[in-house]
Write a protein that holds these residues in place. Structure first.
Motif, PDB file in Angstrom:
ATOM      1  N   SER A 107       4.825   6.635   7.443  1.00 32.18           N
ATOM      2  CA  SER A 107       5.394   6.248   8.512  1.00 32.18           C
ATOM      3  C   SER A 107       6.741   6.598   8.720  1.00 32.18           C
ATOM      4  O   SER A 107       7.420   6.330   7.837  1.00 32.18           O
ATOM      5  CB  SER A 107       5.017   4.848   9.065  1.00 32.18           C
ATOM      6  OG  SER A 107       5.928   4.006   9.134  1.00 32.18           O
TER       7      SER A 107
ATOM      8  N   ALA B 263       8.875   4.816   9.947  1.00 37.00           N
ATOM      9  CA  ALA B 263       9.652   3.557   9.847  1.00 37.00           C
ATOM     10  C   ALA B 263       9.985   2.938   8.375  1.00 37.00           C
ATOM     11  O   ALA B 263      11.082   2.314   7.947  1.00 37.00           O
ATOM     12  CB  ALA B 263       8.740   2.123  10.477  1.00 37.00           C
ATOM     13  N   MET B 264       9.246   3.834   7.505  1.00 37.78           N
ATOM     14  CA  MET B 264       9.574   3.349   6.109  1.00 37.78           C
ATOM     15  C   MET B 264      10.130   4.570   5.415  1.00 37.78           C
ATOM     16  O   MET B 264       9.463   5.799   5.463  1.00 37.78           O
ATOM     17  CB  MET B 264       8.203   2.928   5.437  1.00 37.78           C
ATOM     18  CG  MET B 264       7.640   1.521   6.078  1.00 37.78           C
ATOM     19  SD  MET B 264       8.522   0.339   5.167  1.00 37.78           S
ATOM     20  CE  MET B 264       7.617   0.103   3.875  1.00 37.78           C
TER      21      MET B 264
ATOM     22  N   GLU C  62       9.734   5.030   2.174  1.00 40.04           N
ATOM     23  CA  GLU C  62       8.625   5.115   0.790  1.00 40.04           C
ATOM     24  C   GLU C  62       7.426   5.241   1.684  1.00 40.04           C
ATOM     25  O   GLU C  62       7.200   4.837   2.781  1.00 40.04           O
ATOM     26  CB  GLU C  62       8.600   3.902   0.154  1.00 40.04           C
ATOM     27  CG  GLU C  62       9.837   3.829  -0.799  1.00 40.04           C
ATOM     28  CD  GLU C  62      10.904   2.993  -0.218  1.00 40.04           C
ATOM     29  OE1 GLU C  62      10.506   1.985   0.246  1.00 40.04           O
ATOM     30  OE2 GLU C  62      12.077   3.083  -0.205  1.00 40.04           O
ATOM     31  N   PRO C  63       6.379   5.760   0.928  1.00 39.96           N
ATOM     32  CA  PRO C  63       5.118   6.041   1.523  1.00 39.96           C
ATOM     33  C   PRO C  63       4.381   4.531   1.479  1.00 39.96           C
ATOM     34  O   PRO C  63       4.893   3.880   0.834  1.00 39.96           O
ATOM     35  CB  PRO C  63       4.410   6.781   0.591  1.00 39.96           C
ATOM     36  CG  PRO C  63       5.177   6.756  -0.878  1.00 39.96           C
ATOM     37  CD  PRO C  63       6.466   6.618  -0.472  1.00 39.96           C
ATOM     38  N   LEU C  64       3.676   4.445   2.482  1.00 36.61           N
ATOM     39  CA  LEU C  64       2.872   3.194   2.790  1.00 36.61           C
ATOM     40  C   LEU C  64       1.952   2.819   1.841  1.00 36.61           C
ATOM     41  O   LEU C  64       1.831   1.775   1.374  1.00 36.61           O
ATOM     42  CB  LEU C  64       2.184   3.122   4.187  1.00 36.61           C
ATOM     43  CG  LEU C  64       3.081   3.188   5.564  1.00 36.61           C
ATOM     44  CD1 LEU C  64       2.429   3.704   6.599  1.00 36.61           C
ATOM     45  CD2 LEU C  64       4.233   2.059   5.555  1.00 36.61           C
ATOM     46  N   ALA C  65       1.335   4.071   1.411  1.00 37.12           N
ATOM     47  CA  ALA C  65       0.446   3.939   0.163  1.00 37.12           C
ATOM     48  C   ALA C  65       0.286   5.279  -0.381  1.00 37.12           C
ATOM     49  O   ALA C  65       0.524   6.253   0.147  1.00 37.12           O
ATOM     50  CB  ALA C  65      -0.811   3.407   0.672  1.00 37.12           C
ATOM     51  N   LYS C  66      -0.007   5.108  -1.807  1.00 37.03           N
ATOM     52  CA  LYS C  66      -0.479   6.346  -2.513  1.00 37.03           C
ATOM     53  C   LYS C  66      -1.714   6.078  -3.157  1.00 37.03           C
ATOM     54  O   LYS C  66      -2.114   5.126  -3.764  1.00 37.03           O
ATOM     55  CB  LYS C  66       0.788   6.380  -3.469  1.00 37.03           C
ATOM     56  CG  LYS C  66       1.807   7.417  -3.155  1.00 37.03           C
ATOM     57  CD  LYS C  66       2.563   7.534  -4.493  1.00 37.03           C
ATOM     58  CE  LYS C  66       3.933   8.345  -4.164  1.00 37.03           C
ATOM     59  NZ  LYS C  66       4.384   8.854  -5.316  1.00 37.03           N
ATOM     60  N   ILE C  67      -2.674   7.161  -2.959  1.00 40.24           N
ATOM     61  CA  ILE C  67      -3.813   7.025  -3.487  1.00 40.24           C
ATOM     62  C   ILE C  67      -4.202   8.245  -4.429  1.00 40.24           C
ATOM     63  O   ILE C  67      -3.786   9.294  -3.824  1.00 40.24           O
ATOM     64  CB  ILE C  67      -4.847   7.196  -2.311  1.00 40.24           C
ATOM     65  CG1 ILE C  67      -4.690   6.231  -1.052  1.00 40.24           C
ATOM     66  CG2 ILE C  67      -6.284   7.085  -2.752  1.00 40.24           C
ATOM     67  CD1 ILE C  67      -5.165   6.698   0.252  1.00 40.24           C
TER      68      ILE C  67
ATOM     69  N   ILE D 124       4.711   2.497  14.122  1.00 34.47           N
ATOM     70  CA  ILE D 124       3.696   3.113  13.120  1.00 34.47           C
ATOM     71  C   ILE D 124       3.665   2.435  11.917  1.00 34.47           C
ATOM     72  O   ILE D 124       4.387   2.195  11.179  1.00 34.47           O
ATOM     73  CB  ILE D 124       3.925   4.567  12.976  1.00 34.47           C
ATOM     74  CG1 ILE D 124       3.902   5.456  14.396  1.00 34.47           C
ATOM     75  CG2 ILE D 124       2.853   5.082  12.374  1.00 34.47           C
ATOM     76  CD1 ILE D 124       4.394   6.834  14.206  1.00 34.47           C
ATOM     77  N   CYS D 125       2.510   1.779  11.757  1.00 37.10           N
ATOM     78  CA  CYS D 125       2.278   1.304  10.425  1.00 37.10           C
ATOM     79  C   CYS D 125       0.746   1.222  10.203  1.00 37.10           C
ATOM     80  O   CYS D 125      -0.091   1.810  11.175  1.00 37.10           O
ATOM     81  CB  CYS D 125       2.447  -0.452  10.497  1.00 37.10           C
ATOM     82  SG  CYS D 125       1.840  -1.250  12.043  1.00 37.10           S
TER      83      CYS D 125
END
Lengths: 616, 771
Positions: A348, A350-351, A353-358, A517-518
């Motif tokens: 997003s 706004a961040m 770093e990545p919000l999540a990593k899969i 965006i989140c």
């Protein structure tokens, strides 16, 4: 933030669509035949049979005698005269006539539930009467609005198309020619092939309304056309390699990722901008509600460009090398990037770093696609696997399938069909219903193209799949792919220029800020607990005491020398000890409960059942 | 308690106020007369004081003892004599002269009056005033509470407030001026006519018409007037009876008794002529009275009066005569009657006996049960055949059984509706009297309103009382007239249900209060009965619930994921249905990809796990190490502070909440706070909410037009207050919300000056406070 559950809206001045495909293989139906079927259906007054009898009646008058039978039933309604006169005690009008359908019209519960958004699973702490009244008001409002929305679903008149094989026949073996033969002329005209062998493999993109198509060949061929009428808007050669092409918010603007920089053209083919800050762009995504153009570059940067003001909102370094796999989640506008180490990262602006990593694949990720509800993500990797992930918090694969050559491109349709391009073949999988993931057991349709696939997209609001390949562009018919009902105010395929301009202004006014965006857009409707706590703490510090705290125990003064300092202290100590004991007791209870839970988990965890996967 | 005390204090206050008023006036009038007198005296005193200043005349003043110069007939001056004037002194000269007897009487009366209590001191009075004023004001203001609440909770307020006028005309008015024009309408009307559906003016079906005509207005009015009259008569009669009951004169009562006896005799004579059987019954009653007399010690000169007379009898002829009379009476009463001779009691010497003759036992019993002798009840029980005859209505309702039971047991004659009603009134009144004593009184206005609930209670009470009465009878083994026995027998099956209850309370229930208690007990018993049933239901329910709970737990456990990488557990690799093989070689697939595919493997997973571990470590709160090397021990290169010291000065960071990806091995979820989003979130809890979950629930529904239908959107976004431009918004008035304006003016008066309250107001205040 994209496709949240919005209230259905009727198209304002929209001619009815007749191009929904309903086909069977052996008996090609023409449009005049097609019309007979619905008319016979329509002759029986009963509504569609597949709905259940449960229904919701708001504010049912208590004394009124209401017919027990629901109005939505399997049998066609017989004239109800005799039943009506059986209950003369029900309310009579002045003229003596009786309302055969007393009370408000019933609404099916399932539909209402779809529009309910208050999460009632969480139990609230005990609240004051005033608070309770506020909560009640909120709930009543929710119910009312959801009922209204459910009622207006009646206006969604169009039904999705479908393809059925005759007794056990595999639909995957039905080829395009059969479908084209079976459907009406207008629909048949939507299947076409553009033979453009000269300018190499093509990427393509449909506009949001589904009316316009833009495609760009690797060797610099860029064209935009109204694909329904086949009217060409522009055709140019940019004399540079074209990596990706994308429409901006409307069909009037076109972003082209060229070899060096990002260029923006209008529908005449005139270059409007050359954005040099976005260089060596490999993939483009446009977030329509935020007016953001997301670009992934060879240099490993994910750049967000606000096209309404022409500013770069964020440039994020993914630190994962070359980025050439990207897709957006239409539900929350999060960008999904696929990396060569088998992970998919969620971003997003706004961040940093990545919000999540899969971690999805053992090899690199070749393609990523997210469905329109934001629930499922399909990935394919170099390990030749195709996986469908659940994005609702768990990020676990729901189904996996190994494909002979692996899928190079993936795309979801509006109604949840998944297409994968493998070499020069496209496979389409369909799910059971609208909300279910596509089952990878059997393909719904397959099609062979004249060259390897390079770009895939389903056309919005049409049962059409556009495939860009090395031999040109193919538009193929996929019954049941598109959403049959469109929102005339939001994305109207038949809109005029004036309407488009109006819409543009409104859309700009309703632009969502990029920082919203989140991962869970509903989290915006939650209180920022950390700030709240902080505020409380600061207030306590400022005042020097806690205004909401329980008053400390103050022993009452007593007579006859019993109010000595020692006894006072003793009494205080007594109360304190009692409180402490309570606390200890509670914590012990908690611990015991946890232990019990763990013990049970161990006992059950010993033998997992094969059926556990179905337990939710 | 407090209420009582308050009431007492207020009563005291009122008395004191009244009494304060009186003496003040008195004093004022008195001082008028005395004014000049006092002035002169004072003047003289002043002169004397001045003259005494030189010291010569001081002695003289003290010695002065002669009567005052200013003796007047209007004023008794006590000056000079050292003591107070006593009333007895004034009365002494009056004693001798008989002409002044009236004056003496008056004076005596004055003497017998009690002294006035001391008035409360000023602060207390003021406090009471304040209290009363506060109560009153609060009461007046509390009228507005519902209005305020309504306005606060209203979805929308439109100012200026206007009374809503029903603009919709009744359908008859609309339809009267309307005619069928189009052929379709005409057809419809034809149909309606055929089916005899009303079309024109009244728009009523025949059934409705019939129901409306069932009872005319005049009839209803007449009926009501009748009932009103009956009620009025009853109250007059009651008042009269009460007055007569209060008369203490023995002579009067003697006369009345005599009159009654004479009347009874006459009636008896008549009865003998007309109906000998009835006369025989009467005789039997007399016989019974005789038996009673024999059992009792009434006229055997053993009473107090008789004993005192016996002492006097030696000297007093009259006393002797009286005693002999009594004995004679006793003889008479105890003598057995001859049936043949009817003229035994010629003279009115046997007054009491006659009275007993008059009043049958049944009535006595009724009186015993109901509180106090009630002449009305008496009347209703004894003779109402005439009334019944006159007042019988054709539309008379079938009598409920309760009334019948409460009727005198002897006769089953139909009683008029009015009679029943009156009796009901009677009982309710007595009940109210009791309740007044025990609790605070009901508002007087509610007397006339018949609420069904109280009616029910009353009827229940009646039935109960009846049964109790019967129980008493059976217990006492009282010989009752033949008529009652079958009645009792008839009712016994009904009482059987109550039997255990009644046995539990053998003592005689006399008052309605007790009856009420009885009823309550019954209620409790019912409740107690019902409670176990409920509990049983609950216990039945709980087993149903119990299996559910473990299920839920199971579910939760299922969500817990095993720490297994999905990639490690190879999923279905075989393709069930092979996709169509493509034989051609892909151009896309180049050498590099081949190499990558070949080397893809475990390192990916290891890298990812490492990355995750690092992320977890980074997000963990750090411990703070405050050890100072070399402090208290040797320091230097290669020397580490001791473990004990390190342990002592290590401040452990509190453990944060568990990570979201704790159970998801293939996922790293960023736990960092998104400050950009947080800037848009609510950070202060609005007023009525105490927990943020509550508030969140109220903002979960979107209100925008994107998510709602147009109607819903408009409703959700209506302004809370709407004002009409160019209109004056006046403050809300009592008339606007349906109150009379008087209350408001009351309030304003009180508020303006709470001290100066007029007497009228005082009375009102007292009333309100007592209430």
């Amino acid at each position: 933030m994209g496709e949240m559950e919005t209230a259905p809206k009727p198209g304002r001045d929209v001619p009815p669509k007749k191009d929904k495909l309903q086909t069977k293989r052996k008996k090609p139906r023409r449009y005049w035949e097609e019309e007979t079927v619905p008319t016979t259906d329509g002759a029986s007054p009963g509504p569609p049979c597949n709905k259940k009898n449960r229904e919701l009646r708001p504010q049912r008058p208590k004394n009124a005698h209401i017919l027990k039978k629901s109005r939505i039933s399997k049998q066609p309604q017989v004239p109800k005269k005799p039943r009506e006169w059986k209950n003369p005690e029900s309310q009579r009008s002045l003229s003596g006539a009786q309302d055969p359908f007393p009370g408000p019209a019933p609404v099916p519960v399932e539909v209402v539930q779809k529009f309910c958004r208050i999460d009632k699973s969480r139990k609230l702490p005990r609240s004051k009467a005033k608070t309770r009244s506020r909560l009640e008001v909120a709930e009543a409002e929710e119910e009312e609005t959801s009922i209204k929305a459910a009622r207006s679903e009646l206006l969604l008149a169009e039904e999705p198309g479908f393809l059925e094989g005759e007794d056990g026949e595999d639909t995957a073996k039905i080829c395009q020619a059969d479908i084209v033969e079976a459907v009406d002329i207008a629909s048949a005209a939507k299947h076409f092939d553009l033979n453009l062998r000269q300018f190499g493999p093509y990427r393509l993109n449909y506009s949001r309304t589904g009316r316009h198509l833009a495609f760009g060949g690797r060797r610099g061929h860029v064209a935009a056309l109204d694909w329904v009428t086949k009217k060409l808007m522009c055709e140019i050669n940019v004399m540079e390699a074209v990596r990706d092409i994308r429409f901006l918010h409307s069909e009037a603007l076109l972003a082209v990722a060229q070899n060096r920089w990002l260029h923006i053209y209008d529908n005449q083919g005139i270059e409007l901008h050359c954005i040099r800050r976005c260089d060596r762009v490999t993939r483009l995504e446009f977030l329509p509600f935020h007016f953001l153009l997301a670009t992934a570059s060879e240099t490993g940067f994910l750049t967000y460009l606000d096209v309404s003001v022409g500013k770069i909102v964020a440039a994020l370094n993914a630190r994962a090398g070359r980025l050439d796999v990207m897709s957006q989640n239409p539900y929350n506008a999060v960008i999904h990037l696929g990396h060569s180490n088998g992970t998919v990262s969620l971003w997003s602006p706004a961040m940093k770093e990545p919000l999540a990593k899969i971690l999805c694949h053992r090899g690199g990720v070749r393609a990523v696609a997210v469905d329109s509800t934001g629930t499922y993500m399909a990935t394919s990797g170099l390990d030749h696997q195709l996986k469908i992930f659940d994005l609702r918090g768990t990020y676990q694969p729901l189904s996996t399938r190994t494909l002979p050559h692996g899928a190079g491109h993936l795309a979801f349709s509006q109604r949840g069909l998944l297409v994968a391009g493998m070499g020069d073949v496209v496979n389409i999988w369909a799910g059971q219903g609208k909300g279910s993931p596509p089952s990878l057991e059997q393909p719904y349709l397959t099609h062979r193209l004249s060259g390897p696939v390079h770009g895939l997209q389903f056309c919005p609001f049409e049962d059409v799949l556009g495939v860009g390949h090395s031999g040109g562009v193919t538009s193929m018919l996929v019954p049941g792919a598109g959403e049959p009902n469109f929102d005339g105010l939001e994305s109207n395929p038949y809109r005029s220029r004036k309407q488009r301009q109006e819409w543009e202004v409104k859309a700009l006014l309703e632009k969502v800020p990029a920082e919203l965006i989140c991962l869970d857009p509903r989290a915006l409707a939650e209180v920022d607990v950390i700030s709240l706590e902080q505020g409380k703490k600061e207030r306590i510090e400022r005042l020097g005491y806690d205004p909401e705290a329980k008053a400390p125990f103050q022993p009452k003064p007593k007579q006859k020398g019993r109010s000595s300092t020692a006894s006072l202290v003793k009494r205080k100590r007594k109360v304190m000890d009692e409180e402490h004991r309570d606390k200890v007791r509670q914590s012990l209870q908690l611990q015991q409960q946890q232990q019990q839970k763990e013990a049970k988990a161990k006992s059950t965890g010993a033998r997992p059942s094969a059926l556990d996967r179905f337990v939710r | 308690m407090t209420a009582n005390r308050l009431a007492e204090s207020l009563l005291a206050l009122s008395q004191q106020e009244e009494l304060v008023d009186l003496p003040k006036d008195y004093l004022l009038s008195g001082s008028e007369d005395e004014g000049d007198n006092d002035g002169e005296r004072e003047h003289q005193k002043l002169l004397e004081a001045i003259s005494s200043l030189d010291g010569k005349n001081r002695r003289k003043l003290a010695e002065r003892s002669e009567a005052s110069l200013k003796v007047s007939e209007f004023n008794v001056s006590s000056e000079g004599s050292g003591e107070k004037l006593v009333l007895a002194d004034l009365l002494e000269p009056v004693k001798t002269s008989s002409s002044l007897a009236t004056v003496k009487k008056q004076l005596n009366r004055v003497k017998s009056k009690k002294t006035v209590e001391l008035p409360l001191n000023k602060e207390e009075i003021e406090r009471i005033h304040r209290e009363v004023a506060f109560n009153k004001t609060a009461k007046v203001l509390s009228k507005w509470d519902p209005v305020v609440l309504k306005n606060r909770q209203a979805e929308q307020l439109v100012f200026p407030l206007e009374k809503e006028e029903p603009a919709i005309a009744p359908i008859e008015h609309v339809l009267s001026g309307w005619k069928a024009r189009t052929p379709l309408e005409q057809e419809i009307f034809n149909l309606l006519h055929k089916n005899k559906q009303p079309v024109a003016d009244p728009l009523l079906t025949p059934v409705e018409k019939a129901s409306l005509q069932a009872m005319s207005l005049e009839e209803a009015k007449m009926r009501r007037a009748e009932l009103q009259r009956a009620r009025a008569l009853q109250s007059y009669y009651e008042a009269k009876a009460r007055r007569e009951k209060k008369i203490k004169s023995k002579k009067y009562h003697k006369v009345v008794k005599k009159g009654k006896a004479k009347k009874a005799l006459k009636e008896f004579e008549q009865l003998r002529k007309v109906n000998p059987a009835a006369a025989l019954e009467e005789l039997e009653k007399i016989e019974k009275a005789r038996m009673m007399e024999r059992m009792s010690l009434k006229h055997q000169n053993s009473g107090k009066w008789a004993k005192s007379k016996a002492i006097m009898a030696k000297y007093d002829l009259e006393a002797r005569q009286a005693m002999q009379e009594q004995l004679a009476k006793n003889k008479e009463l105890t003598q057995k009657l001859q049936v043949a001779s009817e003229s035994e009691e010629e003279e009115g010497g046997t007054e009491e006996k006659v009275e007993e003759l008059l009043v049958p036992d049944v009535v006595n019993e009724v009186q015993m049960n109901a509180d106090g002798p009630n002449p009305w009840m008496l009347r209703s029980c004894t003779s109402d055949t005439k009334e019944a005859a006159t007042q019988e209505d054709p539309e008379q309702l079938p009598e409920p059984e309760a009334h019948e039971v409460s009727e005198s047991e002897g006769e089953d004659r139909p009683v008029a509706e009015e009679e029943i009603l009156l009796r009901e009134f009677e009982e309710r009144r007595s009940l109210r009297k009791r309740s007044e004593l025990s609790q605070d009184a009901e508002p007087a206005g509610s007397q006339e309103t018949k609420d069904s609930s109280s009616q029910e209670v009353l009827s229940e009470l009646r039935v109960l009382s009846q049964k109790l009465k019967e129980n008493d009878q059976s217990r006492k083994q009282k010989a009752s007239s033949e008529g009652t026995i079958p009645q009792v027998q008839r009712e016994e099956p009904a009482t059987e249900e109550e039997e255990p209850l009644l046995l539990q309370r053998p003592e005689r229930v006399q008052t309605l209060e007790e009856l009420e208690e009885l009823g309550k007990e019954e209620c409790f018993q019912n409740k107690e009965l019902s409670r176990p049933v409920l509990e049983g239901q609950q216990s039945e329910r709980t087993p149903n619930n119990r299996p559910d709970a473990p299920k839920k737990k199971k579910k939760e456990q299922m969500i817990d994921l095993q720490n297994l990488l999905t990639t490690q557990s190879p999923s279905v690799k075989s393709l069930a249905v092979p996709t169509i093989e493509e034989l051609e070689d892909e151009e896309e697939r180049n050498q590099r990809q081949m190499i990558k595919e070949a080397f893809a493997g475990d390192d990916v997973i290891r890298d990812f796990l490492k990355e995750k571990r690092e992320a977890v470590e980074a997000s963990k709160p750090k411990d703070v190490d405050l050890t100072l090397p070399g402090w208290g021990e040797w320091g230097g290169v290669g020397l580490k502070p001791s473990a004990k010291k390190r342990r002592r000065f290590l401040i452990k960071a509190p453990e944060g909440p568990p990570r979201k990806d704790k159970n998801l091995p293939n996922v790293i979820i960023n736990e960092k706070r998104n400050i950009h989003t947080a800037a848009h979130q609510v950070r202060v809890l609005p007023y009525p909410f105490t927990h943020h979950w509550q508030f969140e629930r109220t903002i979960q529904t979107p209100i925008g037009s994107t998510w709602n239908t147009q109607r819903a959107f408009q409703k959700l976004t209506t302004p809370k207050v709407v004002t009409k431009p160019g209109h004056i918004i006046n403050p809300i008035k009592a008339e606007d919300v349906g109150y009379r304006s008087s209350s408001r003016s009351d309030l304003s008066v009180i508020q303006r000056n709470p001290k100066r309250i007029t007497t009228r107001h005082k009375k009102q205040l007292k009333k309100s406070s007592v209430d």
